[in-house]
Design a protein around this motif. Structure first.
Motif, mmCIF file in Angstrom:
data_model
loop_
_atom_site.group_PDB
_atom_site.id
_atom_site.type_symbol
_atom_site.label_atom_id
_atom_site.label_comp_id
_atom_site.label_asym_id
_atom_site.label_seq_id
_atom_site.Cartn_x
_atom_site.Cartn_y
_atom_site.Cartn_z
ATOM 1 N N PRO A 36 3.157 8.863 -1.248
ATOM 2 C CA PRO A 36 4.337 9.460 -1.081
ATOM 3 C C PRO A 36 4.899 9.370 0.386
ATOM 4 N N PHE A 37 4.658 8.280 1.200
ATOM 5 C CA PHE A 37 4.853 8.401 2.660
ATOM 6 C C PHE A 37 6.527 8.437 2.870
ATOM 7 N N LYS A 38 6.530 9.540 3.883
ATOM 8 C CA LYS A 38 7.839 9.769 4.231
ATOM 9 C C LYS A 38 7.616 9.340 5.911
ATOM 10 N N ARG A 82 -1.963 9.658 1.669
ATOM 11 C CA ARG A 82 -2.065 10.214 0.233
ATOM 12 C C ARG A 82 -2.032 9.232 -0.810
ATOM 13 N N TRP A 83 -2.979 8.910 -1.662
ATOM 14 C CA TRP A 83 -2.933 7.927 -2.763
ATOM 15 C C TRP A 83 -2.346 8.757 -3.682
ATOM 16 N N ILE A 84 -1.324 8.169 -4.368
ATOM 17 C CA ILE A 84 -0.713 8.811 -5.558
ATOM 18 C C ILE A 84 -0.695 7.899 -6.817
ATOM 19 N N GLY A 85 -1.254 6.692 -6.770
ATOM 20 C CA GLY A 85 -1.364 5.619 -7.738
ATOM 21 C C GLY A 85 0.193 5.102 -7.879
ATOM 22 N N VAL A 86 0.486 5.059 -9.263
ATOM 23 C CA VAL A 86 1.958 4.438 -9.762
ATOM 24 C C VAL A 86 2.847 5.369 -9.988
ATOM 25 N N ARG A 87 2.673 6.569 -9.339
ATOM 26 C CA ARG A 87 3.685 7.624 -9.591
ATOM 27 C C ARG A 87 5.033 7.534 -8.965
ATOM 28 N N ASN A 88 5.199 6.518 -7.888
ATOM 29 C CA ASN A 88 6.412 6.154 -7.593
ATOM 30 C C ASN A 88 7.133 5.304 -8.417
ATOM 31 N N ASP A 90 17.046 8.912 3.501
ATOM 32 C CA ASP A 90 16.202 9.870 3.036
ATOM 33 C C ASP A 90 14.820 9.837 3.416
ATOM 34 N N ALA A 91 14.323 8.838 4.299
ATOM 35 C CA ALA A 91 13.046 8.820 4.999
ATOM 36 C C ALA A 91 11.891 8.792 3.815
ATOM 37 N N ASN A 92 12.391 8.249 2.605
ATOM 38 C CA ASN A 92 11.320 8.225 1.537
ATOM 39 C C ASN A 92 10.960 6.715 1.495
ATOM 40 N N MET A 93 10.074 6.342 2.268
ATOM 41 C CA MET A 93 9.611 5.025 2.576
ATOM 42 C C MET A 93 8.769 4.561 1.423
ATOM 43 N N GLY A 94 7.807 5.227 1.046
ATOM 44 C CA GLY A 94 6.807 4.899 -0.112
ATOM 45 C C GLY A 94 7.636 4.642 -1.270
ATOM 46 N N TYR A 125 0.916 -1.083 -0.030
ATOM 47 C CA TYR A 125 0.151 0.164 0.097
ATOM 48 C C TYR A 125 1.065 1.375 0.251
ATOM 49 N N THR A 126 1.838 1.218 0.976
ATOM 50 C CA THR A 126 2.731 2.454 0.777
ATOM 51 C C THR A 126 3.730 2.569 -0.467
ATOM 52 N N SER A 127 3.711 1.775 -1.063
ATOM 53 C CA SER A 127 4.514 2.079 -2.742
ATOM 54 C C SER A 127 3.616 2.881 -3.195
#
Length: 297
Positions: A38-40, A49-55, A258-262, A33-35
């Motif tokens: 933009p979870f930090k 916040r849901w951003i779809g496949v943006r990551n 970098d704390a960018n877990m998503g 889910y977190t992938s």
């Protein structure tokens, strides 16, 4: 009316199922889910916040990610082939030993007993520029120049490969040795009577019998190398200038530094696809080898 209860087998398995769900399934679903967020770690509100496949789309355009992906693939390919050849040679030599075979098998297992962190520290010291064993040995043989093993990008990757191969060749050696000890004597005796050379006997009888054992070892090691982290982190930490960064060292840096877990979880799921690909490939090879052996028998 009689009340319906769970069957005894289900009741006995229920505690294990609850533990597996709590320890494996729930974290796995949460990371998936977190992938898509933009979870930090420094901003907990971004978890919702849901951003779809943006990551994932961002990773497809990231040069450093694909460089780490390709580097992991290259390390995996080189390490597997070298470990297989060295393990095959060790297994054949130990199998031919007339006396002391048990002691040789025990010694052959020693590298497996060291943790990857300890192996990383060992080889980091050995390849050190100033006090390292390798440079001191080369200088004692007349070399004046100091070789920067862990600073030069190509030599640093070679150093990591050396540590990885040293620590895990015994996996191949032990499994192949088990295959050598399980080969039936009748085909070997028949080949000797028919006048086959030692190479022909090895190529057409011994090697086909060993292929299932080799593919089992390749499956195990491909999973280990695809998620390699400890040795690389200890020896170079992905340096110099991220030139030895593999997938899991990059995932760790993105998630915890970098704390960018998503984004890190998105990388992890792409890495899992790489592991699944190699596992499926070697499993198919294993099944083909077993079918061949079944037909040969």
């Amino acid at each position: 009316m009689k009340r319906k209860f769970l069957s005894p087998p289900v009741l006995l398995l229920l505690p294990a199922m609850i533990i597996i769900a709590a320890v494996v399934l729930v974290p796995l679903l949460l990371s998936l889910y977190t992938s898509f967020t933009p979870f930090k770690l420094t901003r907990p509100d971004t978890l919702y916040r849901w951003i779809g496949v943006r990551n994932y789309m961002r990773l497809f355009e990231d040069y450093y990610f694909w460089a780490a992906f390709l580097r992991t693939f290259v390390v995996l390919t080189i390490a597997l082939n070298v470990e297989m050849l060295l393990g095959l040679g060790l297994a054949v030599l130990v199998n031919k030993a007339v006396s002391g075979q048990r002691a040789l098998r025990t010694i052959m297992m020693f590298p497996m007993m060291f943790s990857p962190i300890l192996v990383g520290f060992q080889f980091k010291f050995m390849f050190n520029d100033t006090v390292g064993l390798v440079n001191n040995a080369l200088q004692s043989m007349g070399m004046e120049r100091v070789i920067p093993w862990l600073v030069d990008e190509h030599l640093a990757l070679f150093s990591i490969l050396t540590a990885e191969i040293w620590s895990s060749t015994s996996v191949f050696a032990i499994l192949i040795l088990a295959g050598l000890m399980a080969i039936p004597r009748d085909p070997l005796e028949a080949a000797r009577v028919d006048g086959c050379t030692p190479w022909q006997t090895f190529r057409h009888i011994t090697l086909p019998y060993l292929m299932p054992f080799m593919f089992i070892a390749m499956t195990i090691r491909s999973l280990d190398i695809a998620r390699a982290y400890d040795i690389v982190q200890i020896m170079t930490a992905g340096g110099p200038a991220r030139r030895t960064e593999l997938l899991w060292t990059m995932i760790s840096r993105s998630g915890y530094v970098d704390a960018n877990m998503g984004l890190a979880n998105a990388m992890a799921y792409i890495s899992i696809l790489l592991s699944i690909f190699f596992t499926f490939y070697f499993f198919r090879k294993l099944m083909a080898a077993r079918r061949y052996m079944g037909g040969a028998q």
